[in-house]
Write an enzyme that holds these catalytic residues in place. Structure first.
Site, PDB file in Angstrom:
ATOM      1  N   GLN A 107     -18.325  63.105  76.465  1.00 31.51           N
ATOM      2  CA  GLN A 107     -18.603  64.274  75.632  1.00 31.51           C
ATOM      3  C   GLN A 107     -17.989  64.075  74.257  1.00 31.51           C
ATOM      4  OE1 GLN A 107     -16.778  67.634  77.554  1.00 31.51           O
ATOM      5  NE2 GLN A 107     -14.777  66.665  77.687  1.00 31.51           N
ATOM      6  N   THR A 120     -22.748  63.856  76.154  1.00 24.16           N
ATOM      7  CA  THR A 120     -23.128  64.619  74.955  1.00 24.16           C
ATOM      8  C   THR A 120     -22.676  63.923  73.679  1.00 24.16           C
ATOM      9  OG1 THR A 120     -21.087  65.926  74.815  1.00 24.16           O
ATOM     10  CG2 THR A 120     -22.854  66.781  76.239  1.00 24.16           C
ATOM     11  N   ARG A 143     -28.251  52.064  68.184  1.00 29.43           N
ATOM     12  CA  ARG A 143     -27.721  53.430  68.278  1.00 29.43           C
ATOM     13  C   ARG A 143     -28.805  54.343  68.829  1.00 29.43           C
ATOM     14  NH1 ARG A 143     -24.009  54.034  62.853  1.00 29.43           N
ATOM     15  NH2 ARG A 143     -25.319  52.406  61.968  1.00 29.43           N
ATOM     16  N   VAL A 184     -30.194  57.332  68.214  1.00 33.11           N
ATOM     17  CA  VAL A 184     -31.280  57.993  67.473  1.00 33.11           C
ATOM     18  C   VAL A 184     -32.345  56.967  67.081  1.00 33.11           C
ATOM     19  CG1 VAL A 184     -31.871  59.286  65.390  1.00 33.11           C
ATOM     20  CG2 VAL A 184     -29.807  59.877  66.671  1.00 33.11           C
ATOM     21  N   ASP A 204     -18.160  54.450  77.870  1.00 31.37           N
ATOM     22  CA  ASP A 204     -19.025  55.331  77.080  1.00 31.37           C
ATOM     23  C   ASP A 204     -18.465  56.759  77.162  1.00 31.37           C
ATOM     24  OD1 ASP A 204     -22.187  54.905  76.130  1.00 31.37           O
ATOM     25  OD2 ASP A 204     -21.641  56.983  76.546  1.00 31.37           O
ATOM     26  N   TYR A 256     -13.234  48.175  68.063  1.00 31.22           N
ATOM     27  CA  TYR A 256     -13.616  49.188  67.064  1.00 31.22           C
ATOM     28  C   TYR A 256     -12.638  50.360  67.106  1.00 31.22           C
ATOM     29  CZ  TYR A 256     -16.779  52.445  64.583  1.00 31.22           C
ATOM     30  OH  TYR A 256     -17.349  53.336  63.705  1.00 31.22           O
ATOM     31  N   PHE A 293     -34.246  55.684  70.292  1.00 34.80           N
ATOM     32  CA  PHE A 293     -35.186  56.642  70.888  1.00 34.80           C
ATOM     33  C   PHE A 293     -36.429  56.809  70.009  1.00 34.80           C
ATOM     34  CE2 PHE A 293     -32.110  59.244  73.831  1.00 34.80           C
ATOM     35  CZ  PHE A 293     -31.866  58.092  74.549  1.00 34.80           C
TER      36      PHE A 293
HETATM   37  P1  NAD Z   1     -23.479  50.033  59.004  1.00 34.67           P
HETATM   38  O1  NAD Z   1     -23.269  48.954  60.017  1.00 34.67           O
HETATM   39  O2  NAD Z   1     -24.888  50.412  58.651  1.00 34.67           O
HETATM   40  O3  NAD Z   1     -22.743  49.678  57.653  1.00 34.67           O
HETATM   41  C1  NAD Z   1     -21.535  48.961  57.591  1.00 34.67           C
HETATM   42  C2  NAD Z   1     -21.557  48.070  56.364  1.00 34.67           C
HETATM   43  O4  NAD Z   1     -20.323  47.323  56.290  1.00 34.67           O
HETATM   44  C3  NAD Z   1     -22.700  47.049  56.391  1.00 34.67           C
HETATM   45  O5  NAD Z   1     -23.362  47.011  55.159  1.00 34.67           O
HETATM   46  C4  NAD Z   1     -21.978  45.737  56.690  1.00 34.67           C
HETATM   47  O6  NAD Z   1     -22.664  44.595  56.208  1.00 34.67           O
HETATM   48  C5  NAD Z   1     -20.644  45.965  56.008  1.00 34.67           C
HETATM   49  N1  NAD Z   1     -19.561  45.127  56.529  1.00 34.67           N
HETATM   50  C6  NAD Z   1     -19.231  44.878  57.827  1.00 34.67           C
HETATM   51  N2  NAD Z   1     -18.168  44.044  57.889  1.00 34.67           N
HETATM   52  C7  NAD Z   1     -17.812  43.782  56.597  1.00 34.67           C
HETATM   53  C8  NAD Z   1     -16.797  42.987  56.006  1.00 34.67           C
HETATM   54  N3  NAD Z   1     -15.914  42.301  56.742  1.00 34.67           N
HETATM   55  N4  NAD Z   1     -16.727  42.932  54.644  1.00 34.67           N
HETATM   56  C9  NAD Z   1     -17.613  43.615  53.873  1.00 34.67           C
HETATM   57  N5  NAD Z   1     -18.605  44.378  54.381  1.00 34.67           N
HETATM   58  C10 NAD Z   1     -18.693  44.464  55.728  1.00 34.67           C
HETATM   59  O7  NAD Z   1     -22.679  51.316  59.506  1.00 34.67           O
HETATM   60  P2  NAD Z   1     -22.669  52.815  58.956  1.00 34.67           P
HETATM   61  O8  NAD Z   1     -23.276  53.669  59.970  1.00 34.67           O
HETATM   62  O9  NAD Z   1     -23.182  52.852  57.564  1.00 34.67           O
HETATM   63  O10 NAD Z   1     -21.106  53.113  58.948  1.00 34.67           O
HETATM   64  C11 NAD Z   1     -20.345  53.067  57.755  1.00 34.67           C
HETATM   65  C12 NAD Z   1     -18.887  53.374  58.063  1.00 34.67           C
HETATM   66  O11 NAD Z   1     -18.792  54.676  58.638  1.00 34.67           O
HETATM   67  C13 NAD Z   1     -18.253  52.407  59.056  1.00 34.67           C
HETATM   68  O12 NAD Z   1     -16.924  52.149  58.661  1.00 34.67           O
HETATM   69  C14 NAD Z   1     -18.260  53.177  60.350  1.00 34.67           C
HETATM   70  O13 NAD Z   1     -17.212  52.772  61.201  1.00 34.67           O
HETATM   71  C15 NAD Z   1     -18.111  54.608  59.881  1.00 34.67           C
HETATM   72  N6  NAD Z   1     -18.696  55.548  60.842  1.00 34.67           N
HETATM   73  C16 NAD Z   1     -20.055  55.675  60.947  1.00 34.67           C
HETATM   74  C17 NAD Z   1     -20.586  56.549  61.897  1.00 34.67           C
HETATM   75  C18 NAD Z   1     -22.072  56.728  62.052  1.00 34.67           C
HETATM   76  O14 NAD Z   1     -22.498  57.467  62.955  1.00 34.67           O
HETATM   77  N7  NAD Z   1     -22.916  56.152  61.226  1.00 34.67           N
HETATM   78  C19 NAD Z   1     -19.727  57.279  62.732  1.00 34.67           C
HETATM   79  C20 NAD Z   1     -18.356  57.097  62.606  1.00 34.67           C
HETATM   80  C21 NAD Z   1     -17.847  56.238  61.650  1.00 34.67           C
HETATM   81  N1  UDP Z   2     -27.603  55.741  74.534  1.00 28.65           N
HETATM   82  C1  UDP Z   2     -28.675  55.858  75.411  1.00 28.65           C
HETATM   83  N2  UDP Z   2     -29.771  55.065  75.230  1.00 28.65           N
HETATM   84  C2  UDP Z   2     -29.864  54.181  74.193  1.00 28.65           C
HETATM   85  C3  UDP Z   2     -28.773  54.076  73.276  1.00 28.65           C
HETATM   86  C4  UDP Z   2     -27.659  54.867  73.494  1.00 28.65           C
HETATM   87  O1  UDP Z   2     -28.646  56.644  76.362  1.00 28.65           O
HETATM   88  O2  UDP Z   2     -30.907  53.502  74.093  1.00 28.65           O
HETATM   89  C5  UDP Z   2     -26.434  56.614  74.730  1.00 28.65           C
HETATM   90  C6  UDP Z   2     -25.095  55.881  74.756  1.00 28.65           C
HETATM   91  O3  UDP Z   2     -24.798  55.431  76.059  1.00 28.65           O
HETATM   92  C7  UDP Z   2     -24.152  56.969  74.287  1.00 28.65           C
HETATM   93  C8  UDP Z   2     -25.000  57.794  73.321  1.00 28.65           C
HETATM   94  O4  UDP Z   2     -26.355  57.476  73.613  1.00 28.65           O
HETATM   95  O5  UDP Z   2     -23.779  57.797  75.372  1.00 28.65           O
HETATM   96  C9  UDP Z   2     -24.708  57.497  71.854  1.00 28.65           C
HETATM   97  O6  UDP Z   2     -24.778  56.102  71.679  1.00 28.65           O
HETATM   98  P1  UDP Z   2     -24.598  55.393  70.263  1.00 28.65           P
HETATM   99  O7  UDP Z   2     -24.571  53.916  70.519  1.00 28.65           O
HETATM  100  O8  UDP Z   2     -25.621  55.907  69.315  1.00 28.65           O
HETATM  101  O9  UDP Z   2     -23.204  55.915  69.686  1.00 28.65           O
HETATM  102  P2  UDP Z   2     -21.730  56.102  70.325  1.00 28.65           P
HETATM  103  O10 UDP Z   2     -21.732  55.774  71.787  1.00 28.65           O
HETATM  104  O11 UDP Z   2     -20.887  55.178  69.527  1.00 28.65           O
HETATM  105  O12 UDP Z   2     -21.462  57.537  70.080  1.00 28.65           O
END
Ligand code: NAD
Ligand code: UDP
Length: 322
Positions: A277, A212, A188, A190, A274, A147, A193
């Site tokens: 911060q 964090t 994830r 949120v 992981d 990723y 939890f």
């Molecule tokens: P999500 O997993 O809910 O949505 C991703 C979508 O992309 C899904 O509908 C999935 O089916 C589709 N997808 C995956 N692979 C595909 C492919 N090969 N072709 C077509 N569609 C495909 O995730 P999200 O939280 O909605 O995230 C959306 C975008 O934002 C992602 O690119 C993610 O990396 C980026 N992003 C999200 C967060 C967050 O906290 N939600 C943080 C940082 C970046």
């Molecule tokens: N995390 C946690 N318990 C859970 C899921 C996640 O303590 O049940 C922690 C995880 O290790 C990370 C933070 O929460 O430190 C955020 O995790 P998430 O998968 O939401 O996103 P990312 O690590 O990609 O920021």
């Protein structure tokens, strides 16, 4: 005068994508949603299907797409660690081949294109908070690398298409975003939890919970994405997120308090790599877009918990009907 634009949203059936599609339709645009439903669902966008200005195609962005649009939001990519680590090779392909295909499309049809990049490009950051100039601390061979490095390579492609072919790009580095519409089982923090608290199950703190994150409510993020797309000459990369930082333990305690749950906290091993911060420096977004988040974590959770409550009730009702 309002100009109706044709807008492609890849990953439009996902969590952020569905909110964005809804917003763009409400703004009076034609929206084409392309998704392979790897993590997204038809249910997430089913309510939009009757709208004649909304179109849905099943498409995998690792293959070329031939459509005519004015703007592209490239969101297609699984975002939750359990989903993107499920098939890591496919994750890298989605990030890299997906970027090449969508940039090729943008180049051919001269569309403006926005990339959903991520705070993961900073890895486990040694600079805090993270400004866009920080180059990051990413393990290129660990379980998160598909990723993190996939998204880093996508950024490289965006800037090379910009320099080499003058493609009009926007690179948004999105920090942890939450809200209604998240998948209840996507792992994830949120969603985990809240679901655990509602079921009365133990709340799983990975590590000691002192790491964090800074959580942005999805409506704030969508507003920033729309403003960024509209901002002339702003390529980014631009951090988009909420700069208020919490420990994961604080988040767990807040969720327990707000759900009135009796769940206890339990600790589980910290996953490899992981980040310890994470907090965005959003000065660039503030200055360029006149944007900053408006929804505090407590208020955003108050708007998110009822969504998960409805989902838990539906699941319980279906269980009874069986
Ligand atoms: P999500 O997993 O809910 O949505 C991703 C979508 O992309 C899904 O509908 C999935 O089916 C589709 N997808 C995956 N692979 C595909 C492919 N090969 N072709 C077509 N569609 C495909 O995730 P999200 O939280 O909605 O995230 C959306 C975008 O934002 C992602 O690119 C993610 O990396 C980026 N992003 C999200 C967060 C967050 O906290 N939600 C943080 C940082 C970046
Ligand atoms: N995390 C946690 N318990 C859970 C899921 C996640 O303590 O049940 C922690 C995880 O290790 C990370 C933070 O929460 O430190 C955020 O995790 P998430 O998968 O939401 O996103 P990312 O690590 O990609 O920021």
């Amino acid at each position: 005068m309002h100009l109706r634009r044709r807008i492609l949203v890849t990953g439009g059936a996902g969590f952020v994508g569905a909110h964005l599609c809804r917003r763009l339709l409400a703004d009076g645009h034609d929206v084409l949603c392309a998704d392979n439903f790897f993590t997204g669902t038809k249910d997430a966008i089913a309510h939009l299907l009757p709208d004649p200005h909304f179109e849905l195609i099943r498409h995998d962005v690792t293959f070329p797409l031939y459509v005519e649009v004015d703007e592209i939001y490239n969101l297609a990519c699984p975002a939750s660690p359990i989903h993107y680590q499920h098939d890591p090779v496919q994750t890298t392909k989605t990030a890299v081949h997906g970027a090449i295909n969508m940039l090729g499309l943008a180049k051919r049809i001269r569309a403006r294109i926005l990339q959903a990049s991520t705070s993961e490009v900073y890895g486990d950051p040694e600079v805090h908070p993270q400004p866009e100039s920080y180059r990051g601390n990413v393990n290129p061979i660990g379980p998160r690398a598909c990723y993190d490095e996939g998204k880093r390579c996508a950024e490289t492609l965006f800037f090379d298409y910009h320099r080499q072919y003058a493609v009009d790009i926007r690179v948004a580095r999105i920090f942890n975003t939450y809200g209604p519409g998240m998948h209840p089982n996507d792992g994830r923090v949120v969603s985990n939890f809240i679901m655990q608290a509602l079921r009365g199950d133990p709340i799983t703190l990975y590590g000691d919970g002192s790491q964090t994150r800074s959580f942005c409510f999805v409506d704030d993020l969508v507003e920033a994405l729309v403003r960024f797309m509209a901002a002339d000459g702003a390529t980014g990369p631009m951090n988009l997120g909420n700069p208020t930082e919490f420990t994961i333990r604080e988040l767990a305690e807040l969720v327990i308090e707000m759900t009135g749950s009796r769940s206890e906290l339990v600790t589980r091993p910290l996953p490899a790599d992981d980040p310890t911060q994470r907090q965005p420096d959003i000065s660039l977004a503030r200055d360029t877009l006149g944007w900053q988040p408006t929804v505090a974590l407590r208020d955003g959770l108050a708007r998110t918990i009822p969504y998960f409550q409805d989902m838990a009730q539906d699941a319980a009702a279906q269980g009874l009907a069986k």
